[in-house]
Write a protein that holds these residues in place. Sequence first.
Motif, PDB file in Angstrom:
ATOM      1  N   ILE A  75      36.829 -38.974 -27.932  1.00 38.78           N
ATOM      2  CA  ILE A  75      37.900 -38.487 -28.756  1.00 38.78           C
ATOM      3  C   ILE A  75      38.630 -39.931 -28.826  1.00 38.78           C
ATOM      4  CG2 ILE A  75      40.023 -37.206 -29.103  1.00 38.78           C
ATOM      5  CD1 ILE A  75      38.577 -34.986 -27.536  1.00 38.78           C
ATOM      6  N   ALA A  76      38.895 -40.243 -30.090  1.00 37.65           N
ATOM      7  CA  ALA A  76      39.501 -41.552 -30.332  1.00 37.65           C
ATOM      8  C   ALA A  76      41.020 -41.333 -30.589  1.00 37.65           C
ATOM      9  CB  ALA A  76      38.843 -42.260 -31.515  1.00 37.65           C
ATOM     10  N   ASP A  77      41.741 -42.356 -30.326  1.00 33.22           N
ATOM     11  CA  ASP A  77      43.225 -42.386 -30.574  1.00 33.22           C
ATOM     12  C   ASP A  77      43.185 -42.117 -32.118  1.00 33.22           C
ATOM     13  OD1 ASP A  77      43.855 -43.107 -28.146  1.00 33.22           O
ATOM     14  OD2 ASP A  77      43.827 -45.219 -28.495  1.00 33.22           O
ATOM     15  N   GLY A  78      44.249 -41.571 -32.547  1.00 31.60           N
ATOM     16  CA  GLY A  78      44.622 -41.010 -34.024  1.00 31.60           C
ATOM     17  C   GLY A  78      44.150 -39.572 -34.275  1.00 31.60           C
ATOM     18  N   TYR A  79      43.806 -38.921 -33.356  1.00 31.60           N
ATOM     19  CA  TYR A  79      43.491 -37.449 -33.797  1.00 31.60           C
ATOM     20  C   TYR A  79      44.933 -36.542 -34.038  1.00 31.60           C
ATOM     21  CZ  TYR A  79      45.179 -36.427 -29.043  1.00 31.60           C
ATOM     22  OH  TYR A  79      46.093 -36.114 -27.845  1.00 31.60           O
ATOM     23  N   SER A  80      44.446 -35.385 -34.464  1.00 30.96           N
ATOM     24  CA  SER A  80      45.774 -34.665 -35.048  1.00 30.96           C
ATOM     25  C   SER A  80      45.272 -33.134 -34.686  1.00 30.96           C
ATOM     26  CB  SER A  80      46.731 -35.012 -36.227  1.00 30.96           C
ATOM     27  OG  SER A  80      45.735 -34.622 -37.083  1.00 30.96           O
ATOM     28  N   VAL A  81      46.224 -32.358 -34.080  1.00 28.57           N
ATOM     29  CA  VAL A  81      46.108 -31.093 -34.113  1.00 28.57           C
ATOM     30  C   VAL A  81      47.651 -30.382 -34.657  1.00 28.57           C
ATOM     31  CG1 VAL A  81      45.758 -28.870 -32.759  1.00 28.57           C
ATOM     32  CG2 VAL A  81      44.686 -31.050 -32.197  1.00 28.57           C
ATOM     33  N   LYS A  82      47.647 -30.107 -35.804  1.00 22.13           N
ATOM     34  CA  LYS A  82      48.833 -29.884 -36.632  1.00 22.13           C
ATOM     35  C   LYS A  82      49.022 -28.291 -36.812  1.00 22.13           C
ATOM     36  CE  LYS A  82      49.575 -34.122 -38.313  1.00 22.13           C
ATOM     37  NZ  LYS A  82      49.929 -35.127 -39.652  1.00 22.13           N
ATOM     38  N   PHE A  83      50.026 -27.666 -36.553  1.00 20.58           N
ATOM     39  CA  PHE A  83      50.061 -26.305 -37.059  1.00 20.58           C
ATOM     40  C   PHE A  83      51.239 -26.060 -38.051  1.00 20.58           C
ATOM     41  CE2 PHE A  83      52.522 -26.975 -33.114  1.00 20.58           C
ATOM     42  CZ  PHE A  83      54.000 -26.374 -33.658  1.00 20.58           C
ATOM     43  N   ASP A  84      51.118 -25.077 -38.929  1.00 20.38           N
ATOM     44  CA  ASP A  84      52.140 -24.657 -39.740  1.00 20.38           C
ATOM     45  C   ASP A  84      52.240 -23.439 -39.931  1.00 20.38           C
ATOM     46  OD1 ASP A  84      54.042 -24.743 -41.995  1.00 20.38           O
ATOM     47  OD2 ASP A  84      52.909 -25.859 -43.461  1.00 20.38           O
ATOM     48  N   GLY A  85      53.345 -22.765 -39.695  1.00 20.77           N
ATOM     49  CA  GLY A  85      53.666 -21.446 -39.878  1.00 20.77           C
ATOM     50  C   GLY A  85      54.861 -21.116 -40.596  1.00 20.77           C
ATOM     51  N   GLY A  86      55.266 -22.254 -41.530  1.00 20.61           N
ATOM     52  CA  GLY A  86      56.537 -22.447 -42.256  1.00 20.61           C
ATOM     53  C   GLY A  86      57.688 -23.107 -41.336  1.00 20.61           C
ATOM     54  N   ASP A  87      58.150 -21.821 -40.467  1.00 18.25           N
ATOM     55  CA  ASP A  87      58.959 -22.529 -39.420  1.00 18.25           C
ATOM     56  C   ASP A  87      58.851 -21.726 -38.134  1.00 18.25           C
ATOM     57  OD1 ASP A  87      61.130 -23.483 -38.174  1.00 18.25           O
ATOM     58  OD2 ASP A  87      62.615 -22.157 -38.943  1.00 18.25           O
ATOM     59  N   PRO A  88      58.160 -22.180 -37.463  1.00 20.05           N
ATOM     60  CA  PRO A  88      58.039 -23.770 -37.191  1.00 20.05           C
ATOM     61  C   PRO A  88      56.627 -24.203 -37.516  1.00 20.05           C
ATOM     62  CG  PRO A  88      57.418 -22.386 -35.029  1.00 20.05           C
ATOM     63  CD  PRO A  88      57.725 -21.290 -36.011  1.00 20.05           C
ATOM     64  N   SER A  89      56.439 -25.644 -37.663  1.00 21.90           N
ATOM     65  CA  SER A  89      55.558 -26.339 -37.733  1.00 21.90           C
ATOM     66  C   SER A  89      55.575 -27.305 -36.758  1.00 21.90           C
ATOM     67  CB  SER A  89      55.276 -26.515 -39.229  1.00 21.90           C
ATOM     68  OG  SER A  89      56.457 -27.536 -39.740  1.00 21.90           O
ATOM     69  N   GLY A  90      54.485 -28.041 -36.492  1.00 24.63           N
ATOM     70  CA  GLY A  90      54.380 -29.141 -35.536  1.00 24.63           C
ATOM     71  C   GLY A  90      52.998 -29.575 -35.210  1.00 24.63           C
ATOM     72  N   GLU A  91      52.962 -30.283 -34.106  1.00 23.57           N
ATOM     73  CA  GLU A  91      51.765 -30.661 -33.615  1.00 23.57           C
ATOM     74  C   GLU A  91      51.653 -30.662 -32.025  1.00 23.57           C
ATOM     75  OE1 GLU A  91      50.786 -34.643 -34.942  1.00 23.57           O
ATOM     76  OE2 GLU A  91      52.756 -35.212 -34.390  1.00 23.57           O
ATOM     77  N   PHE A  92      50.406 -30.725 -31.649  1.00 23.12           N
ATOM     78  CA  PHE A  92      50.151 -30.940 -30.193  1.00 23.12           C
ATOM     79  C   PHE A  92      49.474 -32.221 -29.998  1.00 23.12           C
ATOM     80  CE2 PHE A  92      49.863 -26.423 -30.602  1.00 23.12           C
ATOM     81  CZ  PHE A  92      50.587 -25.748 -29.387  1.00 23.12           C
ATOM     82  N   SER A  93      49.804 -32.858 -28.968  1.00 25.88           N
ATOM     83  CA  SER A  93      49.318 -34.266 -28.615  1.00 25.88           C
ATOM     84  C   SER A  93      48.280 -34.624 -27.517  1.00 25.88           C
ATOM     85  CB  SER A  93      50.334 -35.368 -28.559  1.00 25.88           C
ATOM     86  OG  SER A  93      51.221 -35.026 -27.364  1.00 25.88           O
TER      87      SER A  93
END
Length: 174
Positions: free
Chosen positions: A29-47
């Motif tokens: 796994i390289a740098d620059g990955y993203s795991v984003k979630f969107d439920g309207g409110d809340p939304s965000g990401e895991f790192s």
Amino acid sequence: MKKLIYPVAAVILMAASAFTAIKSQNWNIADGYSVKFDGGDPSGEFSGLKGTISFDPADLASSKFDATIDVATINTGNGMKNTHAKSDKWFDADKYPVIKFTSSQIPKTAAGYEAKGILDMHGVQKEIVIPFTFVNNIFTGSININRLDYNINVAEPEHGSATFKVDISVPVTK
């Protein structure tokens, strides 16, 4: 009979080596990955993504994903929401520190591939299918997850969205 043992052993050794080479399509796994979630409110990401990726489009039977996300790395862009999301009311990061996906099968589809396997989140294991593509050494996929299926804040089913869209983009290197 003794003369036959050495050639047979050599053939077995070469055959075993050939299968090892087929299964060794491991990716980092390289740098620059993203795991984003969107439920309207809340939304965000895991790192906190870690894992083992063995993937060869020419040998899908030997391909496998085994990945974890550190729940404590959740980032909604709001410190209070982050604390709330890690609490026992939501993800309970102390009791369930990781979200884990382990594939059992990776078939080819018309649009790319599917990773079929078990998502283990908040103490609940469910079989899911993650459709994905693999282009220019980047795995890209999207899935909808219902938090109530994983017993996340079932006491308040109407509090925020029950279904979250999760977008995953994972660049890899050999």
